[in-house]
Write a protein that holds these residues in place. Structure first.
Motif, mmCIF file in Angstrom:
data_model
loop_
_atom_site.group_PDB
_atom_site.id
_atom_site.type_symbol
_atom_site.label_atom_id
_atom_site.label_comp_id
_atom_site.label_asym_id
_atom_site.label_seq_id
_atom_site.Cartn_x
_atom_site.Cartn_y
_atom_site.Cartn_z
ATOM 1 N N GLU A 92 -6.543 -3.076 -3.218
ATOM 2 C CA GLU A 92 -7.283 -3.119 -4.481
ATOM 3 C C GLU A 92 -8.742 -2.827 -4.156
ATOM 4 O O GLU A 92 -9.263 -3.317 -3.153
ATOM 5 C CB GLU A 92 -7.194 -4.510 -5.137
ATOM 6 C CG GLU A 92 -5.843 -4.883 -5.708
ATOM 7 C CD GLU A 92 -5.631 -4.350 -7.123
ATOM 8 O OE1 GLU A 92 -6.471 -3.571 -7.626
ATOM 9 O OE2 GLU A 92 -4.606 -4.721 -7.731
ATOM 10 N N ILE A 93 -9.385 -2.040 -4.995
ATOM 11 C CA ILE A 93 -10.791 -1.718 -4.747
ATOM 12 C C ILE A 93 -11.612 -1.976 -6.007
ATOM 13 O O ILE A 93 -11.071 -2.115 -7.101
ATOM 14 C CB ILE A 93 -10.981 -0.237 -4.335
ATOM 15 C CG1 ILE A 93 -10.430 0.689 -5.439
ATOM 16 C CG2 ILE A 93 -10.327 0.051 -3.003
ATOM 17 C CD1 ILE A 93 -10.797 2.147 -5.235
ATOM 18 N N ALA A 94 -12.921 -2.033 -5.814
ATOM 19 C CA ALA A 94 -13.829 -2.200 -6.952
ATOM 20 C C ALA A 94 -15.166 -1.565 -6.611
ATOM 21 O O ALA A 94 -15.528 -1.446 -5.440
ATOM 22 C CB ALA A 94 -14.015 -3.685 -7.273
ATOM 23 N N ARG A 125 3.646 -2.049 5.692
ATOM 24 C CA ARG A 125 3.415 -1.781 4.268
ATOM 25 C C ARG A 125 2.018 -2.260 3.910
ATOM 26 O O ARG A 125 1.578 -3.314 4.366
ATOM 27 C CB ARG A 125 4.457 -2.541 3.447
ATOM 28 C CG ARG A 125 4.362 -2.270 1.968
ATOM 29 C CD ARG A 125 5.600 -2.755 1.231
ATOM 30 N NE ARG A 125 5.822 -4.184 1.391
ATOM 31 C CZ ARG A 125 6.928 -4.824 0.992
ATOM 32 N NH1 ARG A 125 7.901 -4.156 0.389
ATOM 33 N NH2 ARG A 125 7.062 -6.111 1.179
ATOM 34 N N ALA A 129 -13.153 -4.031 -1.295
ATOM 35 C CA ALA A 129 -11.727 -3.756 -1.128
ATOM 36 C C ALA A 129 -11.033 -4.962 -0.519
ATOM 37 O O ALA A 129 -11.605 -5.659 0.329
ATOM 38 C CB ALA A 129 -11.515 -2.543 -0.222
ATOM 39 N N ILE A 130 -9.829 -5.205 -1.008
ATOM 40 C CA ILE A 130 -8.950 -6.192 -0.367
ATOM 41 C C ILE A 130 -7.629 -5.500 -0.097
ATOM 42 O O ILE A 130 -7.045 -4.896 -0.998
ATOM 43 C CB ILE A 130 -8.717 -7.426 -1.268
ATOM 44 C CG1 ILE A 130 -10.004 -8.241 -1.405
ATOM 45 C CG2 ILE A 130 -7.611 -8.299 -0.679
ATOM 46 C CD1 ILE A 130 -9.834 -9.524 -2.197
ATOM 47 N N SER A 143 -3.738 -5.891 1.477
ATOM 48 C CA SER A 143 -2.635 -6.747 1.938
ATOM 49 C C SER A 143 -1.789 -5.961 2.911
ATOM 50 O O SER A 143 -1.494 -4.783 2.662
ATOM 51 C CB SER A 143 -1.745 -7.153 0.764
ATOM 52 O OG SER A 143 -2.331 -8.168 0.009
ATOM 53 N N LYS A 146 1.759 -5.993 5.335
ATOM 54 C CA LYS A 146 2.996 -6.561 5.879
ATOM 55 C C LYS A 146 3.190 -5.903 7.233
ATOM 56 O O LYS A 146 3.194 -4.672 7.336
ATOM 57 C CB LYS A 146 4.163 -6.204 4.952
ATOM 58 C CG LYS A 146 5.510 -6.699 5.412
ATOM 59 C CD LYS A 146 5.772 -8.109 4.909
ATOM 60 C CE LYS A 146 7.184 -8.587 5.218
ATOM 61 N NZ LYS A 146 7.433 -9.898 4.571
ATOM 62 N N ALA A 188 -1.776 2.817 -7.173
ATOM 63 C CA ALA A 188 -1.542 1.455 -7.663
ATOM 64 C C ALA A 188 -0.160 0.941 -7.307
ATOM 65 O O ALA A 188 0.576 0.417 -8.149
ATOM 66 C CB ALA A 188 -1.787 1.378 -9.184
ATOM 67 N N ARG A 189 0.193 1.072 -6.050
ATOM 68 C CA ARG A 189 1.495 0.588 -5.582
ATOM 69 C C ARG A 189 1.409 0.366 -4.075
ATOM 70 O O ARG A 189 0.541 0.935 -3.398
ATOM 71 C CB ARG A 189 2.582 1.605 -5.904
ATOM 72 C CG ARG A 189 2.440 2.916 -5.145
ATOM 73 C CD ARG A 189 3.659 3.833 -5.378
ATOM 74 N NE ARG A 189 3.506 5.067 -4.609
ATOM 75 C CZ ARG A 189 3.924 5.237 -3.341
ATOM 76 N NH1 ARG A 189 4.487 4.235 -2.692
ATOM 77 N NH2 ARG A 189 3.752 6.390 -2.710
ATOM 78 N N PRO A 190 2.294 -0.462 -3.541
ATOM 79 C CA PRO A 190 2.322 -0.625 -2.083
ATOM 80 C C PRO A 190 2.812 0.659 -1.425
ATOM 81 O O PRO A 190 3.657 1.364 -1.995
ATOM 82 C CB PRO A 190 3.315 -1.774 -1.873
ATOM 83 C CG PRO A 190 4.119 -1.846 -3.124
ATOM 84 C CD PRO A 190 3.257 -1.341 -4.228
ATOM 85 N N SER A 199 -4.459 -9.680 5.775
ATOM 86 C CA SER A 199 -5.405 -9.318 4.730
ATOM 87 C C SER A 199 -6.683 -8.807 5.383
ATOM 88 O O SER A 199 -7.159 -9.369 6.365
ATOM 89 C CB SER A 199 -5.723 -10.550 3.874
ATOM 90 O OG SER A 199 -6.796 -10.288 3.012
ATOM 91 N N TYR A 247 -0.993 -2.679 0.711
ATOM 92 C CA TYR A 247 -1.381 -2.637 -0.707
ATOM 93 C C TYR A 247 -2.883 -2.868 -0.766
ATOM 94 O O TYR A 247 -3.406 -3.774 -0.106
ATOM 95 C CB TYR A 247 -0.660 -3.710 -1.525
ATOM 96 C CG TYR A 247 -1.065 -3.707 -2.978
ATOM 97 C CD1 TYR A 247 -0.561 -2.745 -3.867
ATOM 98 C CD2 TYR A 247 -1.979 -4.634 -3.466
ATOM 99 C CE1 TYR A 247 -0.944 -2.719 -5.197
ATOM 100 C CE2 TYR A 247 -2.366 -4.611 -4.800
ATOM 101 C CZ TYR A 247 -1.843 -3.653 -5.660
ATOM 102 O OH TYR A 247 -2.245 -3.627 -6.972
#
Lengths: 343, 343, 343, 343
Positions: free
Chosen positions: C200-202, C196, C220-221, C223, C225, C334-336, C233, C198
């Motif tokens: 986040e970007i900027a 899985r 970008a970060i 996550s 699993k 915007a979701r895993p 990470s 997830y």
């Protein structure tokens, strides 16, 4: 005696204030009750800063006008002996800054006075109270690196010493003023006295700074043969400009031990990939040995309260002075000098 | 000459194989075409490993039986002169391992033979080709730390040298076998010749290892006064056990430059909080100077192909030998020795 | 086949030249015999630099006009599939740069073509050949830190990617172009697939640099699993300006393992005690992974010569692409996102 | 009020003694005059150690039986609110350990009580007083790395928390007990509130340690989107065994800033070249943040004496709790959670 040691600080300059700070903030068993400084302005400023009203321009006046148990002597080297002996004769315990004194005769007088009056005489070799140096010492003692074969110790300091600090008669110069700590550390860590000394010196910056002190030098490398058969090296540079640098490396039969680093903070900043990243360096001895200064004062106070012998004695201070005298004789005569020639 | 340099490797032991590896894998302009070793088993093994069929037990046989442009001499020190002169006289270019030779007379013969026959004579001071050492040199030259005042260089190696490597007549002992690199580096980095040398030595491990070589020592600290007025220190320890350690520190009028580290890899493992975390150390000189070895061989080949003078000359090798001779005289006579006494 | 692999390099830009350098200088078993580049000027310059006369503006022309065993594909991502399939169909072994391709369908075509024609298909994840990464992998496998619980891997690169490298259709953007190595490394080191994701970007620098690429991001970060239950990470920043930064940390049930450092050389200079001392940083991936690039090429050549399966396969490349696709879907929605949604 | 703040310490366990130590040794303006602990044995031992005779088993008893100005609350999280409100209502200043409380409602009550009675309410985020963290903050504020784009903060601690510390109702578990500092630090250093949180957790060691606490986890990675647009990551591992690890990295538009290190002392020992050399690691938070603890207590005392607002307020504590609540909701619902959903 009460459970608090009342202390008179003699010498309220930059180094004196490091000790005042320890007493006032971090050593609850010690109480700074009197200040002595020949300079009234310095004295008044320190009194204001530390909230000490009993201010005197001489130790004699302080002895007459205030009540205290101990003195901390942070004055130019050539004044140490007279001040320490005066204090001891008055029954006061003594913590005296390095170098202990200018000559072995002075050291002997100080040791004798302290013994006669049963007072503590501690030399301010704060490196012995630095947590890293202490850990290194303990690990050597525990045998981690085996029998020590070689030690290198260095002290490089940022600024030009004051005139008395480079006057061979008032202080014995850089090897005494800057490297006293190395002289003590190598003897302590190697657990052996020096047997033979060879010193080379150089003067790189004196001319540009208008220094006309005779025999001035700002660089020195000392070779040491210890009684144990081990070898040692001490280096001194002052002024070195780049920061305060005090590091030790020891190699024993089993391995290597390094103590200390120039890194002043575990913080780095990288913004220029052509240059690299920047790490703070220790700017001053006060930063590098912050805990060493606190711990040595706590030890001094504790020894007084418990009636114990300090971990750094007049004998230790005397050996450091002897090393300096042998090294000085060595570079003057361009030959190795045995300690037996000066002791 | 073709665009490829054909090379005969003389000496196929551990150090020889480092050079063979450079030639075979990383220096396309050089071709390893012949091997010489007095020991047939070592020779055959190296021949097998590097796919070289032309194998000889003497340089003379190789000269007679194979066609090559250059020799790389990786044999015991006392054999360097005769081999290099033989090769030069046969018109072969020479890369010879450090120390260059046992005496200055030998050095002179080697330099003379190379000059007479117009061949390249390069001394295998691979540190001069290490990217970190080169960067340090360039930064000093660029004035980053100002005029150099003090240098410290150390070489601590893990294992006991072979008998010839501790025999003062066959090799001049540890200061030659282990510290040749330091002698060369300090002169190169400080851009000044040695003027005066003082050396202290010690023997800590010889007895336990059954070493009966006369004058054996395994620890040395050398003090150097340079012609420039700067000071220097070289330390040698062998065997030191804990790894291969080669580092340099220079302080100039403006600041500090450190080159090298004991960290062998940027990998750490921490699994025991009472002990700490573990970082790999350089185990051998081959690891520490991997690029230095490759780069020096590429330089040697390039100098031959382009007809250029190598960056490390016979004169450089000769100075390192002179330093060792002065240091040896110093510890034998327990006094500082000027280079003028031995050169 | 002869004992030498003849190689055609497709793409002679900056990254292509890194591979050319490996072939020409450090991998004797590989011989660079042909060059392909759509840009005639770039092509001619590379031909001159590496002494390769067989120059072509398309792979098809090279296949027709030169004789070689293998291709090294160093072109924009969206061209990888067609080039690799063409090469494989012609019976050529393939080393293809990361990211393997833009879609899983493309990856499948490449894998299929290589399998059909029995050629080696290696993805250029050079970190797997970096000595430090390899040492880290081996130490994990040896159980030094116990079962891995968490991994963090980062790649921060200095410069803005070219337009195609930030076009989501031609390359999948930064998480593919910059972080492909992290996707591969975490899966390799943790020995587990992602389950899985997830992300986040900027976008911090696009506007100031006039970037109008849709969906452009420079931070970008991610996550992760893992199927094993472990966490991960990945962070990406490009352009980061300060250097090339690629580091990994893994914590296992027994302890911590760190791999890599920003320190580009063990050289420091300190000349300003108010600022600190300066350490070189890795400027580029070429510097950081110098041995990784050499070793991966040597491995490719060796696999071809020995008929072995490479350590980094098409399947590995495909997983990295799948991770990028899941991460992209994650930040868009915007979701895993589970890997099962994209594979 | 006199020039000394009289303090009652509530909770005399391990963490409480860290604060007692600060008060007794290093903060002359604070005087430890009363102790509270529900456990009589712990209480008596602390009283003996710090020479405090006024010992009580409840705060109510202490309020009735001793005279003091302030309380330092070092008890389990679920008791913080009631104790802090009781103290504030009695006009006592409050320094409360992290996490501030279990819920935002509790935080609001504490803030309200402190405001109503005009007392200082400081949260014990000692990292804000760590010299390295402070230097990092100041350098960011000074613009050294430009606008912050990404932050990563980690806290890995050695031992299994007590049962209440992993009970989601009594403490909110590891992200609260261990990572409160990270929640506060990232918000402080980035100068921005969290906007969206995503968390992944794992339980690796619970079973082997017989932990049956519902929802227990010992590994967590949190992704943060800040209101500023920046990205962040927090990682927590407890127990991690290998030491106490608290580090932060920030990348701004201009470059990189790293704060902290696992190195516990600048001392290394190398005795095994196959293994490497060993560096001490921080064993505990007390070691890592020795000056942070002293400085935060000095700040608390100073704020009281000067009537100033503390640098770390109830609002800061409340934000950290909100982050934990959002992260907990995130891993429970396997989706990103906006702060607006929990605040």
């Amino acid at each position: 005696m009460s459970s608090v040691v009342h202390v008179c600080l003699v010498g309220t300059g930059r180094a004196g204030k490091v000790h005042a700070n320890s007493l006032v903030k971090h050593v609850p068993g010690g109480q700074l009750v009197a200040l002595v400084d020949a300079d009234p302005a310095t004295l008044a400023a320190a009194g204001e800063e530390y909230g000490v009203k009993a201010q005197f321009t001489s130790l004699e006046d302080a002895l007459a006008g205030a009540d205290f148990d101990a003195v901390v002597i942070v004055t130019p080297t050539f004044t140490h002996c007279q001040l320490a002996v005066t204090a001891a004769n008055a029954g006061k315990h003594v913590l005296v800054e390095k170098p202990m004194a200018v000559s072995l005769e002075e050291c002997d007088k100080m040791i004798g006075a302290a013994e006669s009056h049963g007072v503590v005489l501690q030399i301010a070799f704060m490196r012995r109270f630095d947590p890293e140096m202490m850990a290194g010492y303990e690990r050597i003692q525990a045998g981690e690196i085996g029998k020590p074969m070689m030690i290198k110790s260095l002290s490089h300091g940022p600024g030009l010493p004051p005139p008395w600090g480079r006057d061979m008669k008032k202080s014995n110069g850089m090897l005494a003023e800057v490297n006293s700590h190395d002289w003590d550390c190598v003897r302590w860590l190697m657990d052996s006295n020096y047997e033979r000394i060879y010193a080379e010196i150089a003067n790189f910056k004196g001319a540009a700074r208008g220094v006309d002190t005779p025999e001035f030098y700002d660089n020195a490398i000392v070779s040491i043969k210890f009684e144990s058969g081990a070898l040692g090296s001490i280096s001194g540079i002052c002024p070195c400009e780049y920061g305060y640098d005090g590091r030790v490396e020891i190699v024993g039969e089993k391995g290597l031990l390094q103590i200390g680093d120039i890194r002043g903070q575990a913080v780095i900043v990288g913004t220029n990939r052509d240059q690299g990243y920047i790490t703070p360096i220790y700017r001053t001895w006060g930063q590098r040995f912050a805990w060493g200064y606190i711990n040595e004062m706590a030890h001094f106070v504790s020894c007084i309260l418990k009636g114990e012998r300090p971990r750094v004695t007049g004998e230790d201070g005397r050996w450091a002075v002897a090393g300096v005298l042998a090294a000085t004789k060595s570079f003057r005569e361009a030959r190795p000098v045995c300690l037996s020639e000066v002791m």
